[in-house]
Write a protein that holds these residues in place. Structure first.
Motif, PDB file in Angstrom:
ATOM      1  N   GLY A 297       0.764  -1.240   0.000  1.00 17.65           N
ATOM      2  CA  GLY A 297       0.000   0.000   0.000  1.00 17.65           C
ATOM      3  C   GLY A 297       0.793   1.287   0.000  1.00 17.65           C
ATOM      4  N   VAL A 298       2.141   1.206  -0.019  1.00 17.08           N
ATOM      5  CA  VAL A 298       2.947   2.429  -0.072  1.00 17.08           C
ATOM      6  C   VAL A 298       2.783   3.080  -1.447  1.00 17.08           C
ATOM      7  CG1 VAL A 298       5.309   3.330  -0.055  1.00 17.08           C
ATOM      8  CG2 VAL A 298       4.599   1.628   1.641  1.00 17.08           C
ATOM      9  N   THR A 299       2.641   4.400  -1.463  1.00 20.50           N
ATOM     10  CA  THR A 299       2.454   5.137  -2.717  1.00 20.50           C
ATOM     11  C   THR A 299       3.475   6.273  -2.807  1.00 20.50           C
ATOM     12  OG1 THR A 299       0.810   6.590  -1.682  1.00 20.50           O
ATOM     13  CG2 THR A 299      -0.008   4.610  -2.808  1.00 20.50           C
ATOM     14  N   ASP A 300       3.553   6.863  -3.997  1.00 22.66           N
ATOM     15  CA  ASP A 300       4.421   8.028  -4.231  1.00 22.66           C
ATOM     16  C   ASP A 300       5.873   7.738  -3.858  1.00 22.66           C
ATOM     17  OD1 ASP A 300       2.221   9.557  -5.096  1.00 22.66           O
ATOM     18  OD2 ASP A 300       1.720  10.051  -3.012  1.00 22.66           O
ATOM     19  N   TYR A 301       6.349   6.575  -4.242  1.00 16.52           N
ATOM     20  CA  TYR A 301       7.730   6.194  -3.944  1.00 16.52           C
ATOM     21  C   TYR A 301       8.253   5.405  -5.144  1.00 16.52           C
ATOM     22  CZ  TYR A 301      11.709   4.587  -1.097  1.00 16.52           C
ATOM     23  OH  TYR A 301      12.960   4.347  -0.591  1.00 16.52           O
ATOM     24  N   SER A 302       9.142   6.020  -5.886  1.00 12.35           N
ATOM     25  CA  SER A 302       9.630   5.398  -7.115  1.00 12.35           C
ATOM     26  C   SER A 302      10.781   4.446  -6.815  1.00 12.35           C
ATOM     27  CB  SER A 302      10.089   6.469  -8.101  1.00 12.35           C
ATOM     28  OG  SER A 302      11.300   7.080  -7.647  1.00 12.35           O
ATOM     29  N   LEU A 303      11.041   3.560  -7.762  1.00 16.80           N
ATOM     30  CA  LEU A 303      12.181   2.654  -7.628  1.00 16.80           C
ATOM     31  C   LEU A 303      13.490   3.436  -7.618  1.00 16.80           C
ATOM     32  CD1 LEU A 303      13.457  -0.124  -7.458  1.00 16.80           C
ATOM     33  CD2 LEU A 303      13.187  -0.347  -9.945  1.00 16.80           C
ATOM     34  N   ASP A 304      13.577   4.493  -8.398  1.00 14.39           N
ATOM     35  CA  ASP A 304      14.793   5.310  -8.381  1.00 14.39           C
ATOM     36  C   ASP A 304      15.012   5.930  -7.002  1.00 14.39           C
ATOM     37  OD1 ASP A 304      15.375   4.764 -11.010  1.00 14.39           O
ATOM     38  OD2 ASP A 304      14.534   6.637 -11.799  1.00 14.39           O
ATOM     39  N   ASP A 305      13.936   6.414  -6.382  1.00 10.39           N
ATOM     40  CA  ASP A 305      14.068   6.965  -5.025  1.00 10.39           C
ATOM     41  C   ASP A 305      14.496   5.886  -4.046  1.00 10.39           C
ATOM     42  OD1 ASP A 305      13.427   9.561  -5.702  1.00 10.39           O
ATOM     43  OD2 ASP A 305      11.295   9.346  -5.214  1.00 10.39           O
ATOM     44  N   CYS A 306      13.955   4.693  -4.206  1.00 11.91           N
ATOM     45  CA  CYS A 306      14.296   3.587  -3.323  1.00 11.91           C
ATOM     46  C   CYS A 306      15.778   3.242  -3.441  1.00 11.91           C
ATOM     47  CB  CYS A 306      13.413   2.384  -3.659  1.00 11.91           C
ATOM     48  SG  CYS A 306      13.532   1.008  -2.494  1.00 11.91           S
ATOM     49  N   TRP A 307      16.273   3.170  -4.664  1.00 13.49           N
ATOM     50  CA  TRP A 307      17.692   2.865  -4.852  1.00 13.49           C
ATOM     51  C   TRP A 307      18.567   3.983  -4.276  1.00 13.49           C
ATOM     52  CZ3 TRP A 307      20.827  -1.001  -5.607  1.00 13.49           C
ATOM     53  CH2 TRP A 307      22.150  -0.753  -5.962  1.00 13.49           C
ATOM     54  N   SER A 308      18.182   5.233  -4.505  1.00 10.90           N
ATOM     55  CA  SER A 308      18.947   6.344  -3.952  1.00 10.90           C
ATOM     56  C   SER A 308      18.989   6.289  -2.436  1.00 10.90           C
ATOM     57  CB  SER A 308      18.328   7.671  -4.413  1.00 10.90           C
ATOM     58  OG  SER A 308      19.009   8.774  -3.851  1.00 10.90           O
ATOM     59  N   ASP A 309      17.851   5.958  -1.809  1.00 14.08           N
ATOM     60  CA  ASP A 309      17.814   5.819  -0.353  1.00 14.08           C
ATOM     61  C   ASP A 309      18.714   4.673   0.111  1.00 14.08           C
ATOM     62  OD1 ASP A 309      16.087   7.940  -0.036  1.00 14.08           O
ATOM     63  OD2 ASP A 309      14.289   6.697   0.172  1.00 14.08           O
ATOM     64  N   TYR A 310      18.733   3.592  -0.651  1.00 17.53           N
ATOM     65  CA  TYR A 310      19.585   2.445  -0.318  1.00 17.53           C
ATOM     66  C   TYR A 310      21.058   2.858  -0.279  1.00 17.53           C
ATOM     67  CZ  TYR A 310      22.146  -1.946  -1.111  1.00 17.53           C
ATOM     68  OH  TYR A 310      23.036  -2.986  -1.036  1.00 17.53           O
ATOM     69  N   VAL A 311      21.510   3.532  -1.311  1.00 16.50           N
ATOM     70  CA  VAL A 311      22.912   3.948  -1.372  1.00 16.50           C
ATOM     71  C   VAL A 311      23.223   4.931  -0.247  1.00 16.50           C
ATOM     72  CG1 VAL A 311      24.655   5.117  -2.778  1.00 16.50           C
ATOM     73  CG2 VAL A 311      23.056   3.507  -3.846  1.00 16.50           C
ATOM     74  N   ASP A 312      22.318   5.867  -0.005  1.00 20.20           N
ATOM     75  CA  ASP A 312      22.527   6.873   1.037  1.00 20.20           C
ATOM     76  C   ASP A 312      22.549   6.251   2.439  1.00 20.20           C
ATOM     77  OD1 ASP A 312      22.615   9.790   1.819  1.00 20.20           O
ATOM     78  OD2 ASP A 312      20.788   9.198   2.878  1.00 20.20           O
ATOM     79  N   SER A 313      21.910   5.086   2.582  1.00 15.06           N
ATOM     80  CA  SER A 313      21.774   4.469   3.908  1.00 15.06           C
ATOM     81  C   SER A 313      22.903   3.501   4.248  1.00 15.06           C
ATOM     82  CB  SER A 313      20.438   3.721   3.990  1.00 15.06           C
ATOM     83  OG  SER A 313      19.351   4.605   3.869  1.00 15.06           O
ATOM     84  N   LEU A 314      23.878   3.334   3.367  1.00 13.17           N
ATOM     85  CA  LEU A 314      24.956   2.384   3.649  1.00 13.17           C
ATOM     86  C   LEU A 314      25.769   2.750   4.880  1.00 13.17           C
ATOM     87  CD1 LEU A 314      26.198   1.696   0.017  1.00 13.17           C
ATOM     88  CD2 LEU A 314      25.124   0.032   1.556  1.00 13.17           C
ATOM     89  N   ILE A 315      25.728   4.015   5.281  1.00 10.42           N
ATOM     90  CA  ILE A 315      26.451   4.431   6.482  1.00 10.42           C
ATOM     91  C   ILE A 315      25.914   3.737   7.732  1.00 10.42           C
ATOM     92  CG2 ILE A 315      25.022   6.438   7.017  1.00 10.42           C
ATOM     93  CD1 ILE A 315      27.639   7.951   7.655  1.00 10.42           C
ATOM     94  N   GLN A 316      24.684   3.223   7.649  1.00 10.45           N
ATOM     95  CA  GLN A 316      24.125   2.469   8.768  1.00 10.45           C
ATOM     96  C   GLN A 316      25.048   1.318   9.178  1.00 10.45           C
ATOM     97  OE1 GLN A 316      21.290   3.006  10.442  1.00 10.45           O
ATOM     98  NE2 GLN A 316      20.738   1.079  11.424  1.00 10.45           N
ATOM     99  N   ALA A 317      25.715   0.713   8.203  1.00  7.32           N
ATOM    100  CA  ALA A 317      26.523  -0.470   8.509  1.00  7.32           C
ATOM    101  C   ALA A 317      27.701  -0.153   9.429  1.00  7.32           C
ATOM    102  CB  ALA A 317      26.978  -1.145   7.218  1.00  7.32           C
ATOM    103  N   PRO A 318      28.633   0.735   9.044  1.00  3.96           N
ATOM    104  CA  PRO A 318      29.733   1.001   9.987  1.00  3.96           C
ATOM    105  C   PRO A 318      29.258   1.633  11.292  1.00  3.96           C
ATOM    106  CG  PRO A 318      29.800   2.529   8.132  1.00  3.96           C
ATOM    107  CD  PRO A 318      28.805   1.464   7.781  1.00  3.96           C
ATOM    108  N   MET A 319      28.173   2.400  11.264  1.00  8.33           N
ATOM    109  CA  MET A 319      27.677   3.008  12.501  1.00  8.33           C
ATOM    110  C   MET A 319      27.245   1.943  13.494  1.00  8.33           C
ATOM    111  SD  MET A 319      24.760   5.944  13.023  1.00  8.33           S
ATOM    112  CE  MET A 319      23.401   4.901  12.483  1.00  8.33           C
TER     113      MET A 319
END
Length: 358
Positions: A297-319
């Motif tokens: 049911g999630v809306t207004d969220y593109s695959l490109d935005d999802c991939w961009s969020d994924y790359v931006d969130s990699l800092i979660q790992a070392p943190m």
């Protein structure tokens, strides 16, 4: 001391070792949570490899037959008081999760039979559904692409039901990061990173990853997420139970917080897959996760935005690696786990954020 679903029930002590989980103590806890049951004896054995709490499989002998579990898993705070004080916030989070959040989600989660936590959150006991014959994943060995794919789809059942749900911020201990949170993190991250560096012999790329974390984590944490949800915070294979039918169950909810949901997916893929498998499959896995969000049911969220969020969130790992290492009791397995995770995460960061580790 408060007991979940128990009104004014009180206990004088909450065990911090398995010997305190006696038949009478467990019976009182179950009754306080509305379970009409009495245990006359109980056997226990350790399960799992938790870094901040202990887990034990309990085999109770019930006073009377009925619709009662043959086994349960007890999770409780262990270790010296100073360590339990350090971890009090995450103990509170896990009890809160089972009490108030788990029933609102569709992710695969164990049933909680009863829970108790002290007022200062340094002592707690959870009695959880035993998911045997499911087995815990092994963070050091890692997982297959098929397993990671299944966990990513399960995570959509965590993220989508509370997607951008502002009522989450009304719960104690849950809030989007503020400037004060950033200042607090800045004050402790540097010293914890120094302790991590002194504890391990890091290669050039792994050392550069820790340097990058310290330099950029504050700005990243304080940035307003365009979208948020409840996140697990430590979504990796050690915190997944795999069933013989390839089903998955997500456990260890101590690190819940609010944030961009792709923090969970980035941490999962960057630390639990071998580097070659991640490189070969991460785009298709992010796409499958995105499709699952839309199906929920999630809306207004593109695959490109999802991939961009994924790359931006990699800092979660070392943190999480640095903070987790600082909070956990040192063990041989734990040291191997943290260094293995950092090696994989550093490769992911270098692959997807070229130049940041130079």
């Amino acid at each position: 001391m408060t007991i979940s679903h128990a009104g004014d029930a009180r206990r004088s002590t909450i065990p911090t070792d398995v010997d305190g989980l006696t038949a009478s103590w467990l019976s009182d806890l179950l009754r306080s949570a509305g379970n009409d049951a009495e245990i006359v004896s109980v056997e226990s054995e350790p399960v799992g490899s938790g870094q901040m709490a202990g887990s034990y499989r309990l085999t109770p002998t019930w006073a009377a037959p009925g619709d009662l579990p043959r086994t349960m898993v007890a999770k409780l705070a262990i270790g010296e008081r100073a360590q339990r004080e350090f971890a009090a916030g995450v103990f509170h989070n896990e009890v809160l999760f089972y009490q108030q959040l788990a029933p609102t989600l569709t992710a695969p989660i164990p049933l909680c039979h009863a829970a108790v936590i002290s007022d200062d959150h340094t002592e707690f006991v959870l009695l959880l559904e035993d998911m045997a014959p499911s087995v815990q994943g092994d963070q050091i060995i890692g997982c297959t692409p098929e397993q990671a794919h299944a966990v990513a789809l399960a995570a959509a059942g965590l993220h989508a039901p509370r997607w951008c749900d502002g009522t989450l911020t009304l719960l104690p201990g849950l809030a989007l990061p503020t400037h004060d949170d950033r200042l607090l993190m800045d004050s402790v991250l540097g010293p914890m990173a120094d302790a991590f560096r002194s504890r391990f012999d890091l290669s050039g790329r792994e050392a550069a990853t820790i340097d990058w974390l310290v330099a950029t984590a504050g700005d990243w944490l304080e940035r307003d997420p365009r979208r948020f949800s409840l996140i697990h915070g430590d979504l990796r294979i050690d915190n997944i139970l795999f069933g013989p039918d390839d089903s998955v169950t997500i456990v260890d909810w101590q690190t819940i917080t609010l944030g961009n949901p792709l923090r969970d997916i980035a941490f999962l893929l960057a630390t639990s897959l071998g580097t070659d498998d991640r490189r070969a499959h991460e785009r298709e896995m992010v796409a499958a996760y995105h499709a699952a969000l839309l199906a929920h049911g999630v809306t207004d969220y593109s695959l490109d935005d999802c991939w961009s969020d994924y790359v931006d969130s990699l800092i979660q790992a070392p943190m999480i690696i640095v903070f987790g290492c600082g909070a956990a009791m040192p063990t041989e397995r734990g040291d191997r786990m943290f260094t293995t995770m950092l090696e994989r995460a550093a490769a992911a960061i270098d692959d997807l954020n070229p130049g940041v580790l130079s």
